[in-house]
Enzyme design. Structure first.
Site, short mmCIF file in Angstrom:
data_model
loop_
_atom_site.label_atom_id
_atom_site.label_comp_id
_atom_site.label_asym_id
_atom_site.label_seq_id
_atom_site.Cartn_x
_atom_site.Cartn_y
_atom_site.Cartn_z
N ASP A 174 -14.63 1.36 -3.00
CA ASP A 174 -13.33 1.12 -2.61
C ASP A 174 -13.37 -0.25 -2.36
O ASP A 174 -14.13 -0.90 -2.29
CB ASP A 174 -13.31 2.16 -1.58
CG ASP A 174 -11.94 1.98 -0.62
OD1 ASP A 174 -10.92 1.90 -1.48
OD2 ASP A 174 -11.98 1.79 0.72
N ASP A 224 -10.15 -1.84 -0.08
CA ASP A 224 -9.50 -1.79 1.20
C ASP A 224 -10.26 -1.36 2.31
O ASP A 224 -10.62 -0.07 2.48
CB ASP A 224 -7.98 -1.27 1.44
CG ASP A 224 -7.12 -2.11 0.41
OD1 ASP A 224 -7.24 -3.11 0.36
OD2 ASP A 224 -6.21 -1.18 -0.09
C1 BG6 Z 1 -5.62 2.27 -0.11
C2 BG6 Z 1 -5.50 2.04 1.26
O1 BG6 Z 1 -6.65 1.47 -0.68
O2 BG6 Z 1 -4.26 1.86 -1.13
C3 BG6 Z 1 -4.12 2.64 1.86
O3 BG6 Z 1 -6.41 2.70 1.85
C4 BG6 Z 1 -2.87 2.27 1.06
O4 BG6 Z 1 -3.98 2.34 3.12
C5 BG6 Z 1 -3.03 2.32 -0.44
O5 BG6 Z 1 -1.84 2.84 1.32
C6 BG6 Z 1 -1.94 2.06 -1.38
O6 BG6 Z 1 -1.87 0.62 -1.41
P1 BG6 Z 1 -0.65 -0.35 -2.02
O7 BG6 Z 1 -1.07 -1.44 -1.89
O8 BG6 Z 1 -0.41 0.30 -3.38
O9 BG6 Z 1 0.70 0.19 -1.08
MG MG Z 2 -10.51 1.93 1.94
#
Ligand code: BG6
Ligand code: MG
Length: 216
Positions: free
Chosen positions: A9, A11
């Site tokens: 993963d 984030d």
């Molecule tokens: C995930 C995060 O990796 O990405 C979530 O854990 C986030 O918190 C999701 O909402 C979508 O991200 P983005 O950048 O497309 O808004």
């Molecule tokens: Mg994550």
């Protein structure tokens, strides 16, 4: 080696952008007069942008307050907040233990992939200096179901030419751990705080990652 690939993963695992997602949603929630706590935020980890907004609306009993167009505008505001917050990311923001773990995986002949549903993932990987470091990066635009659905992990495994059981997934969210298990993979959880399904290996931080003892 039994394991053929490590699927990361992004984030909250490769870098600490999970806190920026929280801050960006918190700014939006505050501007709307909505409650939104760090505990609430655990439900948003690994969840797509629109699904995340829907959870915040549900927490505040506001599911029916906005049209789809208005909700898309709210998502854009959150993303503008987020882009502002991640603009200063550098390679120094790679979390401890990640680079060594990736290097050990590559040295052992394993493939590495990124399974992030974030549409900002390519920009974050570029800022971290990791744009060309993975054998496969899932395209969030083509993923139709958020974690805990296994889709993104299965797509990563198949794109590398492996089965789920050949792979280990690393996640910081409960939804992510469920997705890894549903994809038939072994899981490593990083500080997974809400946990109805225990990861196979539970770590407090990425600094505890150890290739030799965790990858069989
Ligand atoms: C995930 C995060 O990796 O990405 C979530 O854990 C986030 O918190 C999701 O909402 C979508 O991200 P983005 O950048 O497309 O808004
Ligand atoms: Mg994550």
């Amino acid at each position: 080696m039994k394991t053929k690939a490590i699927i990361f993963d992004l984030d909250g695992v490769i870098t600490d952008t999970a806190r920026y997602h929280f801050k960006a949603w918190k700014m939006l929630a505050d501007s709307l007069g909505f409650g939104f706590t760090e505990a609430d935020n655990e439900r948003l980890k690994g969840v797509s942008r629109m699904d995340s907004l829907n959870i915040i609306l549900e927490i505040n009993g506001a599911e029916d307050r906005f049209t789809l167009e208005e909700k898309e505008a709210l998502c854009k505001t959150k993303n503008d907040n987020y882009i502002q917050l991640i603009s200063q990311i550098t390679p120094a923001d790679i979390l401890p233990g990640i680079s060594d773990f990736m290097a050990a995986a590559k040295a052992a002949g394993l493939s590495c992939a990124v399974a992030s549903v974030s549409k900002n993932a390519p920009a974050v990987l570029k800022s971290l200096g990791l744009a060309d470091s993975f054998d496969y990066v899932a395209d969030a635009k083509k993923i139709t179901r958020s974690k805990p659905d296994p889709e993104i992990f299965t797509v990563c495994a198949e794109s590398l030419g492996f089965k789920g059981s050949d792979c280990i997934g690393i996640e910081d969210s409960q939804a992510g751990i469920e997705a890894i298990h549903a994809a038939g993979m072994k899981s490593i959880g990083i500080n997974v705080t809400v946990c109805s399904l225990e990861p196979d290996i539970h770590l407090k931080s990425t600094a505890e990652l150890d290739f030799a003892s965790m990858v069989d």
